[in-house]
Design a protein around this motif. Structure first.
Motif, short mmCIF file in Angstrom:
data_model
loop_
_atom_site.label_atom_id
_atom_site.label_comp_id
_atom_site.label_asym_id
_atom_site.label_seq_id
_atom_site.Cartn_x
_atom_site.Cartn_y
_atom_site.Cartn_z
N ILE A 265 30.85 42.00 33.09
CA ILE A 265 32.10 42.55 33.60
C ILE A 265 32.00 44.06 33.55
CG2 ILE A 265 34.59 42.71 33.33
CD1 ILE A 265 34.60 40.01 32.02
N GLN B 223 38.38 43.24 40.63
CA GLN B 223 37.44 42.43 39.86
C GLN B 223 37.97 41.01 39.67
OE1 GLN B 223 36.31 44.30 36.17
NE2 GLN B 223 35.54 46.16 37.19
N TRP B 224 39.28 40.88 39.49
CA TRP B 224 39.86 39.56 39.26
C TRP B 224 39.90 38.70 40.53
CZ3 TRP B 224 40.88 36.53 35.29
CH2 TRP B 224 41.68 35.41 35.50
N GLY C 263 35.93 40.47 43.25
CA GLY C 263 34.59 40.66 42.73
C GLY C 263 33.83 41.64 43.60
N LEU D 46 36.55 37.22 38.86
CA LEU D 46 36.76 36.74 37.49
C LEU D 46 37.60 35.47 37.44
CD1 LEU D 46 37.32 40.12 35.58
CD2 LEU D 46 35.21 38.83 35.92
N TRP E 70 35.43 32.32 37.52
CA TRP E 70 34.38 32.08 36.52
C TRP E 70 34.50 30.69 35.92
CZ3 TRP E 70 32.56 36.37 32.71
CH2 TRP E 70 31.99 37.44 33.44
N ARG F 92 38.16 39.97 30.38
CA ARG F 92 38.66 39.13 31.47
C ARG F 92 40.18 38.95 31.35
NH1 ARG F 92 39.71 33.75 32.46
NH2 ARG F 92 39.19 33.00 34.56
#
Length: 586
Positions: free
Chosen positions: A478, A494-495, A498, A505, A508, A525
């Protein structure tokens, strides 16, 4: 006094109901709620196939003039509501035919057994089976006869011996390459222009049959592949389930078709309204993939079908109706599963595809395509696949177990080796298709997540963790968030999205942030998840979020410290710290 009066009224109402009325009420509700509509259809199909089997067997015996002491007249009546002394024998050989000759699974034997137990029990032939040899009179249920139980045991023993993988004969998945071949052959045989401008008044019967067949099958195949439906679910769709000419959200307002599907396999009735479980889908165009473009093929078929009917559609008209051999369209009667099965095999054979396609081919093919085989930007998260395919609650444990095994295997090999599913669905946008054409890599949001702020390698506060070492799954990490006002938007990126080297995230698998990986990733996360959840709660509006949390302009650390001050968010913060969201949980 009020309570006493109410009780008196209820007692008085009960006194007015006669025994005959109560009996009728009981029968009506037992018939209605004894089993689901789909279960009844499965049982009725099994009984119909059994009766057809006996008719064919008797015809063959008559043709060959078989003399074995069993009267053909009585053998032909074995599968009637009232059984005779040969009913148990007939059921035994029917199960043997399906499971030992046609290689059906033990679940087929169980369905056959249950269907006939239900039929004969309703006809007052319940309990242990017995036949009077002198009179031929039957008592009890023939499905519970010793010889029937023996063949059922043999089927189950053989299945256990061969192994579960042998017993489950999964349908071939309809790959997108198969769809391309089938559609290519169909369009060469019957061009789109013939369906768009049919001259039905001068066309002969054979020409109309060709139009019917190709128009229906193109619409059926693309619909089932898009919606992940089983064939019988697609057969039962009605015109009232559709809303054509819908317009998508601003600023593009892309047109789409809204589809509502109720009573999918395995879904028990909900305890509200008329008790039907429904799910709505928004289907947009896919011009890059015309072979699976339901948005194009279904309306073309409907326009043609309306001309065949010679009148506007009514809400209860089937969109895939039964068309009799004489060419008459029965708008209220859906096409049968057997007819679709015959068309499917015909189209596959003519397209030179050496596969056997059955009930789940479009459902399995569509799901596999969206999760693994679509272009990376068009793939879906597993949770999206489960939501879209509407796997039943009872299937959840099995579904979760299988996908966790799959993701664990993929992660061990290489987590970013071309399979990465992209989450394309957000709770505010129930259809993952809304981003297809044209699409971008940004989440459905009013925020412009600019690429001008790449993930920073500088750490601060609890972001001081370095990227994982060799004890982490290969390639899993991360990135730290940048300083300043760009930090919170990068957290959302990112959540939800990506990057080339980072799986979103929220997609995942649990193995990446639980167990031995918990110390490395669960905190980072969870921080990003907390920001996204609060952003969602505030309507996904950038200005509203910054008004509520001006600290976000200074940096993620300051914004994160401000979040727990919101009392409505505190319990959710604890939830995310103490638990993890399973990959396929909706």
């Amino acid at each position: 006094m009020v309570a006493s009066s109410s009780k008196a009224k209820k007692a008085g109402a009960a006194d007015t109901v006669t025994l005959s009325q109560l009996n009728d009420i009981c029968k009506e509700n037992v018939a209605k709620y004894e089993s689901t509509d789909n279960t009844r259809k499965v049982y009725e199909g099994s009984i119909n196939r059994g009766q057809d089997f006996i008719k064919a067997l008797v015809a063959h015996r008559k043709k060959d003039k078989v003399k074995d002491g069993i009267p053909n007249k009585q053998l032909g009546a074995t599968f009637n509501d009232i059984p005779n002394q040969y009913s148990a024998y007939a059921l035994q050989i029917f199960i043997a035919q399906k499971c030992f000759t046609e290689e059906c699974s033990k679940s087929t034997a169980d369905i056959i057994y249950s269907a006939w137990v239900r039929l004969w029990t309703k006809a007052s032939y319940a309990g242990d089976y017995h036949v009077d040899e002198s009179t031929g009179k039957v008592s009890g249920c023939p499905a519970k006869a010793p010889n029937v139980r023996e063949v059922l045991k043999a089927v189950k023993t053989r299945a256990a011996k061969k192994g579960q993988s042998w017993d489950r004969h999964h349908a071939e998945a309809m790959a997108i390459e198969d769809m391309q071949q089938i559609m290519g052959w169909s369009e060469k045989t019957c061009p789109h222009s013939m369906l768009d401008s049919p001259n039905l008044k001068v066309a002969d019967d054979e020409a109309i049959k060709v139009l019917d067949k190709h128009g229906l099958m193109r619409a059926f195949a693309t619909t089932a592949f898009t919606l992940f439906t089983r064939n019988f679910e697609t057969c039962n769709m009605r015109y009232g389930d559709l809303k054509l000419d819908c317009s998508g959200p601003a600023p593009h307002h892309h047109p789409y078709i809204e589809v509502e599907i109720s009573e999918r396999k395995g879904w028990q009735k909900a305890a509200s309204g008329d008790g039907v479980v429904e799910q709505a889908y928004e289907v947009y165009g896919q011009p890059k993939h015309p072979e699976i473009d339901m948005f194009t093929h279904l309306p073309r078929w409907l326009r043609y079908l309306e001309q065949r009917l010679g009148r506007p559609f009514e809400p209860d008209d089937c969109i895939f109706p039964y068309i009799a051999p004489n060419g008459v369209v029965h708008a209220k009667q859906p096409i049968s599963y057997d007819s679709i099965q015959d068309l499917l095999q015909e189209f596959a054979s003519e397209a030179q595809i050496p596969k056997t396609f059955t009930t789940h081919c479009f459902r399995r093919g569509g799901a596999q395509y969206r999760f693994m085989y679509a272009a990376p930007e068009d793939r879906w998260a597993l949770s999206t696949v489960q939501w879209w395919g509407r796997w039943a609650v009872g299937e959840g444990a099995c579904f979760n177990e299988k996908i966790e095994q799959l993701t664990a295997t993929l992660a061990t090999a290489h987590p970013f080796a071309g399979w990465t599913p992209v989450a394309m669905m957000h709770p505010h946008h129930p259809s993952p298709y809304h981003n297809m054409e044209p699409r971008s890599n940004t989440p459905p949001s009013s925020i412009s997540l600019s690429d001008n702020h790449p993930p920073s390698t500088v750490s601060s506060g609890t972001e001081s963790q370095n990227n994982p070492g060799l004890d982490s799954p290969l390639g899993v990490y991360i990135p730290n968030l940048p300083h300043g006002s760009a930090g919170w938007t990068e957290a959302i990126r990112q959540w939800e999205v990506g990057s080339k080297d980072l799986l979103a995230l929220r997609d995942w698998p649990p193995a990446w942030f639980t167990g031995s990986m918990k110390k490395k990733f669960v905190s980072k996360r969870g921080q990003r998840q907390l920001i996204v959840q609060e952003y969602d709660r505030l309507g996904r509006d950038k200005n509203t979020f910054l008004e509520a949390y001006p600290e976000a302009q200074k940096g993620v650390r300051q914004a994160r410290m401000a979040l727990p001050k919101n009392e409505t968010l505190a319990p959710k913060r604890r939830f995310f710290n103490e638990h993890t969201i399973e990959l396929a949980q909706l």
